[in-house]
Design an enzyme around this catalytic site. Structure first.
Site, PDB file in Angstrom:
ATOM      1  N   SER A 142       0.877  -1.175   0.000  1.00 20.44           N
ATOM      2  CA  SER A 142       0.000   0.000   0.000  1.00 20.44           C
ATOM      3  C   SER A 142       0.913   1.224   0.000  1.00 20.44           C
ATOM      4  O   SER A 142       2.093   1.127   0.368  1.00 20.44           O
ATOM      5  CB  SER A 142      -0.839  -0.002   1.287  1.00 20.44           C
ATOM      6  OG  SER A 142      -1.460   1.256   1.495  1.00 20.44           O
ATOM      7  N   TYR A 155      -1.812  -0.490  10.579  1.00 15.72           N
ATOM      8  CA  TYR A 155      -1.799  -0.853   9.149  1.00 15.72           C
ATOM      9  C   TYR A 155      -0.517  -0.340   8.488  1.00 15.72           C
ATOM     10  O   TYR A 155       0.113  -1.048   7.702  1.00 15.72           O
ATOM     11  CB  TYR A 155      -3.039  -0.247   8.493  1.00 15.72           C
ATOM     12  CG  TYR A 155      -3.241  -0.589   7.031  1.00 15.72           C
ATOM     13  CD1 TYR A 155      -3.604  -1.874   6.647  1.00 15.72           C
ATOM     14  CD2 TYR A 155      -3.107   0.385   6.042  1.00 15.72           C
ATOM     15  CE1 TYR A 155      -3.824  -2.179   5.309  1.00 15.72           C
ATOM     16  CE2 TYR A 155      -3.326   0.091   4.703  1.00 15.72           C
ATOM     17  CZ  TYR A 155      -3.692  -1.195   4.338  1.00 15.72           C
ATOM     18  OH  TYR A 155      -3.910  -1.493   3.013  1.00 15.72           O
TER      19      TYR A 155
HETATM   20  P1  NDP Z   1     -11.152  -6.689   0.530  1.00 12.57           P
HETATM   21  O1  NDP Z   1     -11.588  -6.573   1.935  1.00 12.57           O
HETATM   22  O2  NDP Z   1     -12.079  -6.296  -0.534  1.00 12.57           O
HETATM   23  O3  NDP Z   1     -10.615  -8.171   0.279  1.00 12.57           O
HETATM   24  C1  NDP Z   1      -9.695  -8.729   1.171  1.00 12.57           C
HETATM   25  C2  NDP Z   1      -9.507 -10.181   0.863  1.00 12.57           C
HETATM   26  O4  NDP Z   1      -8.563 -10.706   1.807  1.00 12.57           O
HETATM   27  C3  NDP Z   1     -10.781 -10.969   1.002  1.00 12.57           C
HETATM   28  O5  NDP Z   1     -10.846 -11.991   0.025  1.00 12.57           O
HETATM   29  C4  NDP Z   1     -10.642 -11.574   2.394  1.00 12.57           C
HETATM   30  O6  NDP Z   1     -11.401 -12.763   2.483  1.00 12.57           O
HETATM   31  C5  NDP Z   1      -9.150 -11.845   2.452  1.00 12.57           C
HETATM   32  N1  NDP Z   1      -8.642 -11.987   3.800  1.00 12.57           N
HETATM   33  C6  NDP Z   1      -8.739 -11.113   4.836  1.00 12.57           C
HETATM   34  N2  NDP Z   1      -8.190 -11.633   5.938  1.00 12.57           N
HETATM   35  C7  NDP Z   1      -7.730 -12.860   5.598  1.00 12.57           C
HETATM   36  C8  NDP Z   1      -7.068 -13.903   6.288  1.00 12.57           C
HETATM   37  N3  NDP Z   1      -6.763 -13.796   7.588  1.00 12.57           N
HETATM   38  N4  NDP Z   1      -6.744 -15.038   5.632  1.00 12.57           N
HETATM   39  C9  NDP Z   1      -7.063 -15.174   4.318  1.00 12.57           C
HETATM   40  N5  NDP Z   1      -7.677 -14.234   3.603  1.00 12.57           N
HETATM   41  C10 NDP Z   1      -8.009 -13.092   4.235  1.00 12.57           C
HETATM   42  O7  NDP Z   1      -9.799  -5.842   0.400  1.00 12.57           O
HETATM   43  P2  NDP Z   1      -9.060  -5.191  -0.873  1.00 12.57           P
HETATM   44  O8  NDP Z   1      -9.306  -5.981  -2.086  1.00 12.57           O
HETATM   45  O9  NDP Z   1      -9.330  -3.757  -0.842  1.00 12.57           O
HETATM   46  O10 NDP Z   1      -7.554  -5.368  -0.367  1.00 12.57           O
HETATM   47  C11 NDP Z   1      -6.685  -6.359  -0.857  1.00 12.57           C
HETATM   48  C12 NDP Z   1      -5.282  -5.984  -0.440  1.00 12.57           C
HETATM   49  O11 NDP Z   1      -4.969  -4.704  -0.963  1.00 12.57           O
HETATM   50  C13 NDP Z   1      -5.070  -5.881   1.063  1.00 12.57           C
HETATM   51  O12 NDP Z   1      -3.799  -6.397   1.388  1.00 12.57           O
HETATM   52  C14 NDP Z   1      -5.118  -4.395   1.319  1.00 12.57           C
HETATM   53  O13 NDP Z   1      -4.399  -4.023   2.473  1.00 12.57           O
HETATM   54  C15 NDP Z   1      -4.464  -3.882   0.052  1.00 12.57           C
HETATM   55  N6  NDP Z   1      -4.777  -2.505  -0.242  1.00 12.57           N
HETATM   56  C16 NDP Z   1      -6.064  -2.098  -0.374  1.00 12.57           C
HETATM   57  C17 NDP Z   1      -6.355  -0.781  -0.646  1.00 12.57           C
HETATM   58  C18 NDP Z   1      -7.743  -0.259  -0.759  1.00 12.57           C
HETATM   59  O14 NDP Z   1      -7.922   0.959  -0.792  1.00 12.57           O
HETATM   60  N7  NDP Z   1      -8.758  -1.114  -0.866  1.00 12.57           N
HETATM   61  C19 NDP Z   1      -5.270   0.215  -0.808  1.00 12.57           C
HETATM   62  C20 NDP Z   1      -3.949  -0.341  -0.683  1.00 12.57           C
HETATM   63  C21 NDP Z   1      -3.721  -1.653  -0.413  1.00 12.57           C
HETATM   64  P3  NDP Z   1     -11.987 -13.335   3.872  1.00 12.57           P
HETATM   65  O15 NDP Z   1     -12.471 -12.166   4.663  1.00 12.57           O
HETATM   66  O16 NDP Z   1     -13.052 -14.271   3.412  1.00 12.57           O
HETATM   67  O17 NDP Z   1     -10.857 -14.060   4.501  1.00 12.57           O
END
Ligand code: NDP
Length: 258
Positions: A142, A155
């Site tokens: 990020s 974070y």
């Molecule tokens: P979402 O919340 O839309 O998706 C997150 C995904 O991660 C889900 O599939 C969730 O599935 C999974 N996840 C969360 N915790 C766990 C866990 N403990 N084990 C396995 N899977 C897990 O998030 P985004 O798509 O927005 O984010 C994806 C990545 O991008 C993250 O690393 C985030 O920090 C990063 N990011 C996002 C930004 C944003 O603005 N959205 C900006 C910069 C970086 P489930 O809950 O079913 O496990």
């Protein structure tokens, strides 16, 4: 058309948002994909949509903070696809609180999912990649992995750890055929950002438009990034011609667009 035909990809957090977009982009570029998340139904649904489009896709339940589950995930992905060529460490989560209100449990959880999860998944596939003399690891960090922001200390620390891990493992991987890089998006239009906006609306009484404007203004970002843009950046790091790109990070902040 960019091709990674014949490659096998493991994407954590592939059930929605950036992970699901990456699954579509990499599958459309010719790869087989295995998706993992805690909510099995979401990854099952994305995998089914991919198979409907003629791609090879698998879904597994895994909590990336659990070493045993991660080891089983790596084994299952190898069994399903024969190998893991590409790992996208995308699973992540965020909370926001001023420093004084961050509970230790919250800190530990944010570190565990974003940083420890990335470490465990990398460790689970790295030796296999070195053995086959080819691998791509892309960590979804990020902009918070590169600079500080208000109310996201846990974070920010976790994503800085992801960048540090990217650099360290890249140094270790140099010359092996494996590359390790990161993408660093600003706010992306995903369910995670929807939650952030909803939290601001609850806490401040702002409208959706006002809350969205406030996070974008705070980040100096002209617009929300689309998940597909992040997916494209991930794909670009996975292609054959990216073999000399190692230990780098790609920033996506939407500032180049009008
Ligand atoms: P979402 O919340 O839309 O998706 C997150 C995904 O991660 C889900 O599939 C969730 O599935 C999974 N996840 C969360 N915790 C766990 C866990 N403990 N084990 C396995 N899977 C897990 O998030 P985004 O798509 O927005 O984010 C994806 C990545 O991008 C993250 O690393 C985030 O920090 C990063 N990011 C996002 C930004 C944003 O603005 N959205 C900006 C910069 C970086 P489930 O809950 O079913 O496990």
């Amino acid at each position: 058309m960019i091709s990674i035909a014949g490659r096998s990809v493991l994407i954590t957090g592939g059930g929605r948002g950036i992970g699901a977009a990456a699954a579509f982009a990499l599958a459309e570029a010719g790869a087989s994909v295995a998706l993992a998340a805690r909510n099995e139904q979401q990854v099952v649904d994305v995998a089914a949509q991919l198979r409907d489009r003629g791609h090879t896709a698998f879904a597994f339940r895994c909590d990336v903070t659990d070493k045993r589950q991660v080891r089983d995930l790596a084994l299952s992905a190898r069994e399903a696809m024969g190998k893991v060529d590409i790992l996208v460490n995308n699973a992540g989560t965020v909370t926001s609180n001023p420093l004084g209100r961050i509970k230790l449990t919250e800190w530990n959880h944010i570190m565990a999912v974003n940083a420890t999860g990335t470490f465990l998944c990398t460790q689970a596939v790295y030796d296999g990649m070195v053995e086959q003399k080819w691998g791509r690891i892309v960590n979804v960090a990020s902009i918070a992995g590169l600079e500080g922001g208000r109310y996201i200390a846990a974070y920010t620390a976790a994503k800085h750890a992801v960048i540090g891990l990217t650099r360290a493992v890249a140094a270790e991987a140099a010359g092996t055929g494996v590359t390790v890089n990161a993408v660093c998006p600003g706010y992306v239009d995903t369910p995670l950002t929807d939650e952030t906006i909803a939290r601001i609306m609850r806490r401040t009484g702002k409208s959706w438009h006002e809350a969205t404007h406030s996070i974008l203004e705070g980040a100096g970002q002209p617009r929300l990034i689309r998940a597909e843009e992040v997916a494209e950046a991930i794909l670009n790091l996975c292609v054959e011609s990216a073999s000399d790109t190692n230990g780098q990070f790609v920033i996506l902040d939407g500032k180049d667009t009008p």
